[in-house]
Scaffold this motif. Structure first.
Motif, PDB file in Angstrom:
ATOM      1  N   PHE A  54       1.469  -1.844   0.498  1.00 29.91           N
ATOM      2  CA  PHE A  54       0.001  -0.508  -0.245  1.00 29.91           C
ATOM      3  C   PHE A  54       0.986   1.321   0.056  1.00 29.91           C
ATOM      4  O   PHE A  54       0.525   2.355  -0.752  1.00 29.91           O
ATOM      5  CB  PHE A  54      -0.173  -0.228   0.836  1.00 29.91           C
ATOM      6  CG  PHE A  54      -1.640   1.457   1.677  1.00 29.91           C
ATOM      7  CD1 PHE A  54      -2.815   0.942   0.539  1.00 29.91           C
ATOM      8  CD2 PHE A  54      -1.309   2.219   2.092  1.00 29.91           C
ATOM      9  CE1 PHE A  54      -3.864   2.370   0.380  1.00 29.91           C
ATOM     10  CE2 PHE A  54      -2.688   3.352   2.114  1.00 29.91           C
ATOM     11  CZ  PHE A  54      -3.274   3.338   0.960  1.00 29.91           C
ATOM     12  N   GLY A  55       1.846   1.102   0.988  1.00 27.40           N
ATOM     13  CA  GLY A  55       2.528   2.636   0.874  1.00 27.40           C
ATOM     14  C   GLY A  55       3.278   2.848  -0.498  1.00 27.40           C
ATOM     15  O   GLY A  55       3.588   3.397  -1.297  1.00 27.40           O
ATOM     16  N   VAL A  56       3.815   1.657  -0.849  1.00 26.85           N
ATOM     17  CA  VAL A  56       4.220   2.087  -2.403  1.00 26.85           C
ATOM     18  C   VAL A  56       3.588   2.417  -3.652  1.00 26.85           C
ATOM     19  O   VAL A  56       3.648   3.140  -4.217  1.00 26.85           O
ATOM     20  CB  VAL A  56       5.212   0.547  -2.731  1.00 26.85           C
ATOM     21  CG1 VAL A  56       5.657   0.813  -4.575  1.00 26.85           C
ATOM     22  CG2 VAL A  56       6.329   0.154  -2.441  1.00 26.85           C
ATOM     23  N   ILE A  57       2.634   1.102  -3.632  1.00 22.40           N
ATOM     24  CA  ILE A  57       1.464   1.843  -4.545  1.00 22.40           C
ATOM     25  C   ILE A  57       1.038   3.674  -4.744  1.00 22.40           C
ATOM     26  O   ILE A  57       1.002   4.304  -5.311  1.00 22.40           O
ATOM     27  CB  ILE A  57       0.278   1.402  -4.016  1.00 22.40           C
ATOM     28  CG1 ILE A  57       0.591  -0.177  -4.653  1.00 22.40           C
ATOM     29  CG2 ILE A  57      -1.159   1.876  -4.907  1.00 22.40           C
ATOM     30  CD1 ILE A  57      -0.646  -0.929  -4.630  1.00 22.40           C
ATOM     31  N   VAL A  58       0.657   3.918  -2.751  1.00 26.00           N
ATOM     32  CA  VAL A  58      -0.183   5.647  -2.792  1.00 26.00           C
ATOM     33  C   VAL A  58       1.949   6.350  -3.158  1.00 26.00           C
ATOM     34  O   VAL A  58       1.430   7.579  -3.731  1.00 26.00           O
ATOM     35  CB  VAL A  58       0.189   5.697  -1.030  1.00 26.00           C
ATOM     36  CG1 VAL A  58       0.281   6.818  -0.700  1.00 26.00           C
ATOM     37  CG2 VAL A  58      -1.074   5.198  -0.991  1.00 26.00           C
ATOM     38  N   GLU A  59       2.737   5.697  -2.930  1.00 23.34           N
ATOM     39  CA  GLU A  59       4.198   7.206  -3.381  1.00 23.34           C
ATOM     40  C   GLU A  59       4.115   6.827  -4.611  1.00 23.34           C
ATOM     41  O   GLU A  59       3.918   8.122  -5.135  1.00 23.34           O
ATOM     42  CB  GLU A  59       6.024   6.344  -2.483  1.00 23.34           C
ATOM     43  CG  GLU A  59       6.561   7.076  -3.155  1.00 23.34           C
ATOM     44  CD  GLU A  59       7.608   6.604  -2.196  1.00 23.34           C
ATOM     45  OE1 GLU A  59       8.803   6.491  -2.250  1.00 23.34           O
ATOM     46  OE2 GLU A  59       7.328   5.673  -0.964  1.00 23.34           O
ATOM     47  N   VAL A  60       4.302   6.153  -5.888  1.00 18.76           N
ATOM     48  CA  VAL A  60       3.875   5.840  -6.923  1.00 18.76           C
ATOM     49  C   VAL A  60       3.155   6.959  -7.330  1.00 18.76           C
ATOM     50  O   VAL A  60       3.187   7.892  -7.983  1.00 18.76           O
ATOM     51  CB  VAL A  60       3.956   4.328  -7.393  1.00 18.76           C
ATOM     52  CG1 VAL A  60       3.897   4.122  -9.204  1.00 18.76           C
ATOM     53  CG2 VAL A  60       5.595   3.258  -7.374  1.00 18.76           C
ATOM     54  N   ILE A  61       1.861   6.374  -7.068  1.00 17.49           N
ATOM     55  CA  ILE A  61       0.317   7.132  -7.439  1.00 17.49           C
ATOM     56  C   ILE A  61       0.622   8.765  -7.129  1.00 17.49           C
ATOM     57  O   ILE A  61       0.393   9.865  -8.265  1.00 17.49           O
ATOM     58  CB  ILE A  61      -0.854   7.167  -6.838  1.00 17.49           C
ATOM     59  CG1 ILE A  61      -1.200   5.655  -7.207  1.00 17.49           C
ATOM     60  CG2 ILE A  61      -1.594   8.261  -6.977  1.00 17.49           C
ATOM     61  CD1 ILE A  61      -2.336   5.272  -6.748  1.00 17.49           C
ATOM     62  N   THR A  62       1.284   9.780  -5.522  1.00 16.22           N
ATOM     63  CA  THR A  62       1.878  11.008  -5.284  1.00 16.22           C
ATOM     64  C   THR A  62       2.832  11.300  -6.269  1.00 16.22           C
ATOM     65  O   THR A  62       2.508  12.315  -6.484  1.00 16.22           O
ATOM     66  CB  THR A  62       2.366  10.631  -4.390  1.00 16.22           C
ATOM     67  OG1 THR A  62       1.111  10.185  -3.531  1.00 16.22           O
ATOM     68  CG2 THR A  62       2.029  12.162  -3.543  1.00 16.22           C
ATOM     69  N   SER A  63       4.006  10.232  -6.797  1.00 17.36           N
ATOM     70  CA  SER A  63       4.671  11.268  -7.226  1.00 17.36           C
ATOM     71  C   SER A  63       4.712  11.345  -8.684  1.00 17.36           C
ATOM     72  O   SER A  63       4.773  12.286  -9.067  1.00 17.36           O
ATOM     73  CB  SER A  63       5.927   9.744  -7.244  1.00 17.36           C
ATOM     74  OG  SER A  63       6.408   9.207  -7.988  1.00 17.36           O
ATOM     75  N   GLN A  64       4.068  10.596  -9.019  1.00 15.20           N
ATOM     76  CA  GLN A  64       3.371  10.593 -10.889  1.00 15.20           C
ATOM     77  C   GLN A  64       2.662  11.747 -10.821  1.00 15.20           C
ATOM     78  O   GLN A  64       2.314  12.315 -11.624  1.00 15.20           O
ATOM     79  CB  GLN A  64       2.744   9.159 -11.364  1.00 15.20           C
ATOM     80  CG  GLN A  64       3.981   7.662 -11.463  1.00 15.20           C
ATOM     81  CD  GLN A  64       5.305   8.441 -12.547  1.00 15.20           C
ATOM     82  OE1 GLN A  64       4.461   8.987 -13.181  1.00 15.20           O
ATOM     83  NE2 GLN A  64       6.374   8.254 -11.918  1.00 15.20           N
ATOM     84  N   SER A  65       1.174  12.036  -9.856  1.00 13.60           N
ATOM     85  CA  SER A  65       0.611  12.691  -9.952  1.00 13.60           C
ATOM     86  C   SER A  65       1.123  14.286  -9.785  1.00 13.60           C
ATOM     87  O   SER A  65       1.484  15.153 -10.790  1.00 13.60           O
ATOM     88  CB  SER A  65      -0.498  12.563  -9.008  1.00 13.60           C
ATOM     89  OG  SER A  65      -1.483  11.582  -8.742  1.00 13.60           O
ATOM     90  N   TYR A  66       2.249  14.459  -8.491  1.00 11.28           N
ATOM     91  CA  TYR A  66       3.653  15.933  -8.534  1.00 11.28           C
ATOM     92  C   TYR A  66       3.402  15.854  -9.821  1.00 11.28           C
ATOM     93  O   TYR A  66       3.324  16.973 -10.371  1.00 11.28           O
ATOM     94  CB  TYR A  66       4.135  15.239  -7.418  1.00 11.28           C
ATOM     95  CG  TYR A  66       4.639  16.503  -7.611  1.00 11.28           C
ATOM     96  CD1 TYR A  66       4.476  18.138  -7.347  1.00 11.28           C
ATOM     97  CD2 TYR A  66       6.127  16.675  -8.196  1.00 11.28           C
ATOM     98  CE1 TYR A  66       5.100  19.602  -7.347  1.00 11.28           C
ATOM     99  CE2 TYR A  66       6.971  17.817  -8.203  1.00 11.28           C
ATOM    100  CZ  TYR A  66       6.808  19.107  -7.119  1.00 11.28           C
ATOM    101  OH  TYR A  66       7.068  19.816  -7.526  1.00 11.28           O
ATOM    102  N   ASN A  67       3.965  15.002 -10.380  1.00 12.68           N
ATOM    103  CA  ASN A  67       5.080  14.970 -11.622  1.00 12.68           C
ATOM    104  C   ASN A  67       4.370  15.154 -12.776  1.00 12.68           C
ATOM    105  O   ASN A  67       4.284  15.738 -14.273  1.00 12.68           O
ATOM    106  CB  ASN A  67       6.110  13.479 -11.896  1.00 12.68           C
ATOM    107  CG  ASN A  67       7.120  13.223 -13.234  1.00 12.68           C
ATOM    108  OD1 ASN A  67       7.346  15.126 -13.810  1.00 12.68           O
ATOM    109  ND2 ASN A  67       7.280  12.674 -14.408  1.00 12.68           N
ATOM    110  N   LEU A  68       3.063  14.558 -13.411  1.00 17.46           N
ATOM    111  CA  LEU A  68       2.154  14.726 -14.118  1.00 17.46           C
ATOM    112  C   LEU A  68       2.012  16.594 -13.956  1.00 17.46           C
ATOM    113  O   LEU A  68       1.434  17.002 -15.271  1.00 17.46           O
ATOM    114  CB  LEU A  68       1.147  13.780 -13.801  1.00 17.46           C
ATOM    115  CG  LEU A  68      -0.388  14.205 -15.470  1.00 17.46           C
ATOM    116  CD1 LEU A  68       0.310  13.851 -15.914  1.00 17.46           C
ATOM    117  CD2 LEU A  68      -1.467  13.304 -15.141  1.00 17.46           C
TER     118      LEU A  68
END
Length: 108
Positions: A66-80
């Protein structure tokens, strides 16, 4: 010419075809192999599945995943959001909608 070659090859293969007599031994062995291999495969699959589930639980895999998924989604959203060209995004959205409408209309 080619037809004669094929005929000669076919005759040669038929003339030199020899079968080994084994009074049914090969059939008996082959008939028993798949069941034995399937049984062993089922046992190994079960053992590996149970071991993976135990390790996943012991090392708190749910929270880690869950932590990895949240971190990936957060970083990709910020990058996007920081690198998005909104005009290109709008054009791509319109193109996808047009292609989708064409596909739906073509089904009728």
């Amino acid at each position: 010419m080619m037809e004669n070659d094929n005929k000669l090859i076919s005759q040669f293969m038929h003339a030199n075809k020899h079968e080994i007599e084994d009074n049914g031994f090969s059939r008996r062995v082959i008939r028993q192999l798949p069941e034995h291999a399937k049984w062993m495969s089922d046992v190994l699959t079960t053992v590996c599945t149970v071991l993976c589930c135990i390790l996943f639980y012991v090392f708190d895999g749910f929270n880690f995943l869950f932590g990895v998924i949240v971190e990936v989604i957060t970083s990709q959203s910020y990058n996007l959001m920081s690198n998005t060209n909104f005009i290109s995004l709008a054009i791509a959205t319109v193109v996808v909608i047009i292609i989708g409408v064409q596909r739906v209309v073509s089904f009728r």
